[in-house]
Motif scaffolding. Sequence first.
Motif, PDB file in Angstrom:
ATOM      1  N   VAL A  67      23.813  43.198  34.304  1.00 27.91           N
ATOM      2  CA  VAL A  67      24.931  43.714  33.550  1.00 27.91           C
ATOM      3  C   VAL A  67      26.368  43.076  33.644  1.00 27.91           C
ATOM      4  O   VAL A  67      26.471  42.070  34.639  1.00 27.91           O
ATOM      5  N   GLU A  68      27.283  43.248  33.063  1.00 31.90           N
ATOM      6  CA  GLU A  68      28.553  42.602  33.105  1.00 31.90           C
ATOM      7  C   GLU A  68      29.366  43.804  33.730  1.00 31.90           C
ATOM      8  O   GLU A  68      29.616  44.686  33.447  1.00 31.90           O
ATOM      9  N   VAL A  69      30.420  42.945  34.672  1.00 35.21           N
ATOM     10  CA  VAL A  69      31.118  43.785  35.303  1.00 35.21           C
ATOM     11  C   VAL A  69      32.724  43.325  35.109  1.00 35.21           C
ATOM     12  O   VAL A  69      33.033  41.813  35.051  1.00 35.21           O
ATOM     13  N   THR A  70      33.708  44.080  34.720  1.00 36.72           N
ATOM     14  CA  THR A  70      35.040  43.482  34.524  1.00 36.72           C
ATOM     15  C   THR A  70      35.919  44.252  35.509  1.00 36.72           C
ATOM     16  O   THR A  70      35.815  45.676  35.595  1.00 36.72           O
ATOM     17  N   VAL A  71      36.608  43.777  36.183  1.00 39.65           N
ATOM     18  CA  VAL A  71      37.529  43.954  37.300  1.00 39.65           C
ATOM     19  C   VAL A  71      39.009  43.994  36.642  1.00 39.65           C
ATOM     20  O   VAL A  71      39.364  43.380  36.034  1.00 39.65           O
ATOM     21  N   ARG A  72      39.730  45.466  36.946  1.00 41.98           N
ATOM     22  CA  ARG A  72      40.830  45.509  36.585  1.00 41.98           C
ATOM     23  C   ARG A  72      42.107  45.369  37.656  1.00 41.98           C
ATOM     24  O   ARG A  72      41.449  45.271  39.015  1.00 41.98           O
ATOM     25  N   SER A  73      43.201  44.828  37.324  1.00 36.27           N
ATOM     26  CA  SER A  73      44.137  45.089  38.362  1.00 36.27           C
ATOM     27  C   SER A  73      44.591  46.412  38.820  1.00 36.27           C
ATOM     28  O   SER A  73      44.790  47.197  38.096  1.00 36.27           O
ATOM     29  N   LYS A  74      44.915  46.513  40.152  1.00 34.47           N
ATOM     30  CA  LYS A  74      44.886  47.944  40.588  1.00 34.47           C
ATOM     31  C   LYS A  74      46.473  48.330  40.395  1.00 34.47           C
ATOM     32  O   LYS A  74      46.676  49.522  40.015  1.00 34.47           O
ATOM     33  N   ASP A  75      47.232  47.283  40.341  1.00 33.58           N
ATOM     34  CA  ASP A  75      48.695  47.701  39.975  1.00 33.58           C
ATOM     35  C   ASP A  75      48.897  47.865  38.370  1.00 33.58           C
ATOM     36  O   ASP A  75      49.478  48.619  38.050  1.00 33.58           O
ATOM     37  N   LYS A  76      48.449  46.925  37.556  1.00 29.25           N
ATOM     38  CA  LYS A  76      49.083  46.952  36.181  1.00 29.25           C
ATOM     39  C   LYS A  76      47.911  47.383  35.503  1.00 29.25           C
ATOM     40  O   LYS A  76      48.192  47.761  34.233  1.00 29.25           O
ATOM     41  N   GLY A  77      46.718  47.433  35.889  1.00 29.45           N
ATOM     42  CA  GLY A  77      45.395  47.989  35.005  1.00 29.45           C
ATOM     43  C   GLY A  77      44.956  47.109  34.248  1.00 29.45           C
ATOM     44  O   GLY A  77      43.942  47.251  33.383  1.00 29.45           O
ATOM     45  N   GLY A  78      45.423  45.787  34.214  1.00 29.74           N
ATOM     46  CA  GLY A  78      44.589  44.705  33.084  1.00 29.74           C
ATOM     47  C   GLY A  78      43.590  44.071  33.585  1.00 29.74           C
ATOM     48  O   GLY A  78      43.310  44.078  34.918  1.00 29.74           O
ATOM     49  N   ARG A  79      42.752  43.507  32.914  1.00 25.00           N
ATOM     50  CA  ARG A  79      41.626  42.542  33.291  1.00 25.00           C
ATOM     51  C   ARG A  79      42.049  41.408  34.088  1.00 25.00           C
ATOM     52  O   ARG A  79      43.060  40.871  33.663  1.00 25.00           O
TER      53      ARG A  79
END
Length: 173
Positions: A67-79
């Motif tokens: 599968v493909e996993v994308t992690v976001r920034s906890k503070d800004k929400g961006g990839r």
Amino acid sequence: MTAADADAPLDRALVEEATKKSGLVWVRGTGPARALWHVWFDGAAYLVGDGPGEQPFPPGLTDGATVEVTVRSKDKGGRLVAWTAAVTEPAPRSEEWEAAVGELRTKRLNAPDAERMPERWARECRVLRLTPGEVRTRLPDGSLAAAPLPTHATTRRPVPAGLPRLLKRGRKG
């Protein structure tokens, strides 16, 4: 030694730190990506779901899949980073499963049955391990925004009949 070989330890460190700090990861199997809560433990992301009262997994999130996993920034929400993951499903009550459930249990919020949760997970849910593979440090240029997935959850309800009177009464003072 190639440039890709030299970057591999840095890429792994980026995946680990970003995934540890993020509360959610976006996982795409064979259908649309879905946001899932997880814990980082023993070099992989662990998930619990597909059972009553737990998060639904996206299609294609099965033992042996990639599968493909994308992690976001906890503070800004961006990839921050995207990576492929090999999916494995530890056998319920195995040593690996027990260790993962111990970690997942501490992060599970608002569980109705906190004391009996591991038994319910063994009986009715799936615990999955997402082991990082290829790291994609070059993120797409577009937004990848998609329409929300259908759900039975809702936050909209009709306004209670007595609410306008209560609000009006509060303004008189």
